[in-house]
Design an enzyme around this catalytic site. Structure first.
Site, short mmCIF file in Angstrom:
data_model
loop_
_atom_site.label_atom_id
_atom_site.label_comp_id
_atom_site.label_asym_id
_atom_site.label_seq_id
_atom_site.Cartn_x
_atom_site.Cartn_y
_atom_site.Cartn_z
CG ASP A 181 -1.87 1.11 1.32
OD1 ASP A 181 -1.79 2.03 0.49
OD2 ASP A 181 -2.71 1.11 2.24
CG MET A 182 1.52 3.17 -3.68
SD MET A 182 3.25 2.80 -3.96
CE MET A 182 3.76 4.26 -4.82
CG ASP A 227 -2.75 3.46 -2.44
OD1 ASP A 227 -3.83 2.86 -2.26
OD2 ASP A 227 -2.13 4.04 -1.53
CD GLU A 228 -5.62 -1.17 0.05
OE1 GLU A 228 -6.03 -1.98 0.86
OE2 GLU A 228 -6.20 -0.10 -0.21
P1 TTP Z 1 -5.16 5.10 1.03
O1 TTP Z 1 -4.14 4.04 0.69
O2 TTP Z 1 -6.28 4.72 1.93
O3 TTP Z 1 -4.43 6.32 1.71
P2 TTP Z 1 -3.03 6.97 1.41
O4 TTP Z 1 -2.25 6.17 0.43
O5 TTP Z 1 -3.22 8.41 1.06
O6 TTP Z 1 -2.33 6.93 2.84
P3 TTP Z 1 -1.74 5.67 3.60
O7 TTP Z 1 -0.28 5.95 3.73
O8 TTP Z 1 -2.45 5.67 4.91
O9 TTP Z 1 -2.02 4.45 2.77
O10 TTP Z 1 -5.79 5.66 -0.29
C1 TTP Z 1 -5.04 5.83 -1.48
C2 TTP Z 1 -5.47 7.09 -2.19
O11 TTP Z 1 -6.86 7.03 -2.48
C3 TTP Z 1 -5.25 8.35 -1.39
O12 TTP Z 1 -3.94 8.87 -1.54
C4 TTP Z 1 -6.32 9.25 -1.92
C5 TTP Z 1 -7.44 8.33 -2.35
N1 TTP Z 1 -8.51 8.34 -1.33
C6 TTP Z 1 -9.58 9.22 -1.50
O13 TTP Z 1 -9.65 9.94 -2.50
N2 TTP Z 1 -10.55 9.27 -0.54
C7 TTP Z 1 -10.51 8.49 0.60
O14 TTP Z 1 -11.41 8.58 1.46
C8 TTP Z 1 -9.41 7.59 0.75
C9 TTP Z 1 -9.32 6.73 1.99
C10 TTP Z 1 -8.43 7.56 -0.22
MG MG Z 2 -2.08 4.12 0.58
#
Ligand code: TTP
Ligand code: MG
Length: 389
Positions: free
Chosen positions: A10-11, A106-107
């Site tokens: 997960d990025m 991103d996951e």
């Molecule tokens: P995530 O992997 O949930 O979050 P993240 O990568 O920003 O942070 P983390 O280090 O905790 O993993 O989500 C990936 C992307 O998806 C995030 O950068 C932006 C988008 N996203 C939204 O647009 N709305 C949301 O509610 C969430 C959770 C993510």
């Molecule tokens: Mg992420």
């Protein structure tokens, strides 16, 4: 079963990290990404780790974020750019195994059974992926490595950002005991509240309940939490990338002229497509239709959107607009087809794992009827489709 064979990758602060890569002046700063237009009434897509120190997080209203972090750098989301980076990421991940299950932009889960000979031990594979991602995208990724999907996902979150966490079978109990129950995949606020009412706050509080008791109280969700709270999860990593579109078409026994009847078919097909999208945790950005007339002339139309869709309501409405625009039901129709393409995994489905079975479809049909007064459709469906189902 005990093999460390599942990776969850997960990025870190994905959208914000990409923006920081594009503009190094932003590095280390409180960067907050809003929606496309960055309106104060919108919500935060994500926030850099610096911004998170101020309490800013995804899904928070931008206006509230500005109160918590007035000096933050607020940027609109550039989805096309993030999609490109995501493509690069998945290209890299697929080098290690074809079994890559995309969960969101991103996951992903990776099943690394059988990759050892090529890339080393499970831990070495995890380390290689991290290095590879950093080298090729200049971004950091957090990785969880464990014996199943649930534990791998849990692990990837433990040492974010730039983390690498391993949960071995022997560590499951002590790792899970004091975790908040919301860490169990799919337990949202409403379910957590019900559990809290029973005095269940931490994962270990679930352990004294028998499988039967949890099942009696919470049905299927009870069974799931019984197993997940013990770190047991037998879901397999499924790569779903093969599905390019979901469509449905019908050649009629006799050509149909009646627009109402055709619309009824269109509606029914939209329902089927929506159902199949939901079943595969997919949604798409493009709706297409296909028509073949009595003289075998065949035409298609499509429309794409920035947002993704999967509901009967949206699919039907867009298809209907495409039909209306060019008056496509003006002559007898021999074949009618409709589909959704540009598919990707819909994250939402994962989040709703334990929520009450969602009856979206029924709601949707009701919504349509309420909004558009589709009595005619219902009548048409009853009249014309009574042999179906
Ligand atoms: P995530 O992997 O949930 O979050 P993240 O990568 O920003 O942070 P983390 O280090 O905790 O993993 O989500 C990936 C992307 O998806 C995030 O950068 C932006 C988008 N996203 C939204 O647009 N709305 C949301 O509610 C969430 C959770 C993510
Ligand atoms: Mg992420």
């Amino acid at each position: 079963m005990d093999e460390l064979s599942v990776i969850h990758a997960d990025m870190d602060a994905f959208f914000a990290a990409v923006e920081m890569r594009e503009n190094p002046d932003l590095k280390g700063k409180a960067v907050i990404i809003g929606g496309k237009s960055l309106s104060n009434r919108g919500v935060v897509s994500t926030a850099s780790y610096k911004a998170r120190e101020f309490g800013v997080h995804s899904a928070m209203p931008v206006a509230q974020a500005k109160q918590l972090c007035p000096d933050g750098i607020y940027l609109p989301a550039r989805h096309e750019l993030y999609k490109e980076v995501s493509k690069e990421l998945f290209f890299l991940l697929k080098k290690y195994t074809p079994l890559v299950e995309k969960i969101s932009i991103d996951e992903a889960f990776l099943d690394i059974k059988g990759c050892q000979r090529l890339y080393g031990s499970p831990l070495e594979i995890a380390e290689k992926i991290k290095k590879d991602v950093k080298k090729n995208t200049d971004l950091t990724i957090s990785i969880g490595l464990s014996v199943n999907k649930f534990l791998a996902k849990l692990a990837s979150d433990f040492e974010k950002p730039d983390g690498l966490t391993v949960i071995k079978t022997a560590d499951i109990k002590k790792t899970m005991a004091d975790l908040d129950i919301k860490k169990i995949w799919g337990i949202g606020d409403s379910f957590a509240k019900k559990l809290n009412e029973l005095g269940i706050e931490k994962v270990k509080d679930i352990w004294p309940y028998s499988l039967e008791e949890l099942q009696k109280r919470f049905g299927r969700a009870g069974v799931k939490i019984y197993y997940l709270s013990r770190g047991i999860d037998d879901r397999v990593v499924e790569s779903k990338n093969e599905i390019k579109s979901i469509s449905h078409e019908e050649t009629f026994a006799e050509n149909i002229e009646d627009a109402e009847q055709l619309l009824a078919y269109l509606f029914k097909m939209s329902e089927k497509i929506s159902f199949r999208l939901h079943s595969n945790s997919l949604s798409g950005n493009t709706v297409f239709i296909k028509l073949r007339y009595a003289d075998f002339k065949t035409i298609s139309r499509q429309k794409s959107f920035k947002f993704s869709l999967d509901s009967t309501k949206n699919i039907y409405q867009i298809a209907q607009e495409l039909i209306k625009k060019d008056n496509l039901f003006a002559e007898p129709v021999r074949l009618l087809g409709i589909g959704v393409s540009n598919l990707h995994d819909s994250q939402q489905k994962q989040l709703n794992l334990f929520e009450a079975e969602n009856d979206n479809l029924d709601n949707t049909i009701d919504d349509i009827k309420r909004k558009f007064g589709f009595d005619k459709i219902s009548r048409a469906r009853k009249l014309y489709l009574k042999n179906d189902e």
